[in-house]
Write a protein that holds these residues in place. Structure first.
Motif, PDB file in Angstrom:
ATOM      1  N   GLY A 115       2.092   6.929  -6.724  1.00  0.00           N
ATOM      2  CA  GLY A 115       0.967   7.714  -7.195  1.00  0.00           C
ATOM      3  C   GLY A 115      -0.115   6.898  -7.854  1.00  0.00           C
TER       4      GLY A 115
ATOM      5  N   VAL B 219      -2.377   5.221  -6.189  1.00  0.00           N
ATOM      6  CA  VAL B 219      -3.531   5.341  -5.325  1.00  0.00           C
ATOM      7  C   VAL B 219      -3.456   6.698  -4.668  1.00  0.00           C
ATOM      8  CG1 VAL B 219      -4.715   4.438  -3.297  1.00  0.00           C
ATOM      9  CG2 VAL B 219      -3.642   2.869  -4.904  1.00  0.00           C
ATOM     10  N   LYS B 220      -4.593   7.424  -4.648  1.00  0.00           N
ATOM     11  CA  LYS B 220      -4.578   8.757  -4.037  1.00  0.00           C
ATOM     12  C   LYS B 220      -5.131   8.719  -2.640  1.00  0.00           C
ATOM     13  CE  LYS B 220      -4.757  11.175  -8.312  1.00  0.00           C
ATOM     14  NZ  LYS B 220      -5.254  12.266  -9.055  1.00  0.00           N
TER      15      LYS B 220
ATOM     16  N   ALA C  98       0.839  -1.202   0.000  1.00  0.00           N
ATOM     17  CA  ALA C  98       0.000   0.000   0.000  1.00  0.00           C
ATOM     18  C   ALA C  98       0.872   1.251   0.000  1.00  0.00           C
ATOM     19  CB  ALA C  98      -0.925  -0.011   1.212  1.00  0.00           C
ATOM     20  N   GLY C  99       1.949   1.238   0.772  1.00  0.00           N
ATOM     21  CA  GLY C  99       2.868   2.377   0.795  1.00  0.00           C
ATOM     22  C   GLY C  99       3.542   2.586  -0.549  1.00  0.00           C
TER      23      GLY C  99
ATOM     24  N   PHE D 298       2.324   1.709  -3.524  1.00  0.00           N
ATOM     25  CA  PHE D 298       1.307   2.225  -4.446  1.00  0.00           C
ATOM     26  C   PHE D 298       1.103   3.724  -4.228  1.00  0.00           C
ATOM     27  CE2 PHE D 298      -1.164  -1.968  -5.351  1.00  0.00           C
ATOM     28  CZ  PHE D 298      -0.249  -2.291  -6.339  1.00  0.00           C
ATOM     29  N   ARG D 299       1.049   4.094  -2.964  1.00  0.00           N
ATOM     30  CA  ARG D 299       0.845   5.521  -2.644  1.00  0.00           C
ATOM     31  C   ARG D 299       2.045   6.350  -3.070  1.00  0.00           C
ATOM     32  NH1 ARG D 299      -2.600   7.491   2.124  1.00  0.00           N
ATOM     33  NH2 ARG D 299      -2.799   9.620   1.420  1.00  0.00           N
TER      34      ARG D 299
END
Length: 76
Positions: free
Chosen positions: A73, A75-76, A66-67, A69-70
């Motif tokens: 960019g 996932v916003k 998840a980190g 992906f964030r």
């Protein structure tokens, strides 16, 4: 304790003293090897520890993905 019988042919070759010594060696090896065997409670404890570690690693891996992906960019 198991009963070990020495065949007559082997007893004649070894003699009575040799046959008794062989039986003692086998019995000693058998009893000492059992000390290293895992018991059912040992296996249950290991299983519980493995499940805890796998669950913790799943949570850590999900957080890492998840980190990433964030960070990328996606996932916003």
């Amino acid at each position: 304790m198991s009963v070990i019988t020495i065949p007559e042919v082997l007893r004649k070759k070894l003699g009575d003293d040799g046959a008794e010594a062989l039986v003692r060696i086998i019995n000693d090896a058998d009893s000492s090897s059992r000390k290293d065997l895992a018991t059912k409670s040992d296996l249950e404890s290991a299983k519980a520890d493995i499940i805890k570690w796998v669950a913790a690693m799943l949570v850590a891996q999900a957080a890492l993905i998840a980190g990433m992906f964030r960070l990328l960019g996606l996932v916003k």
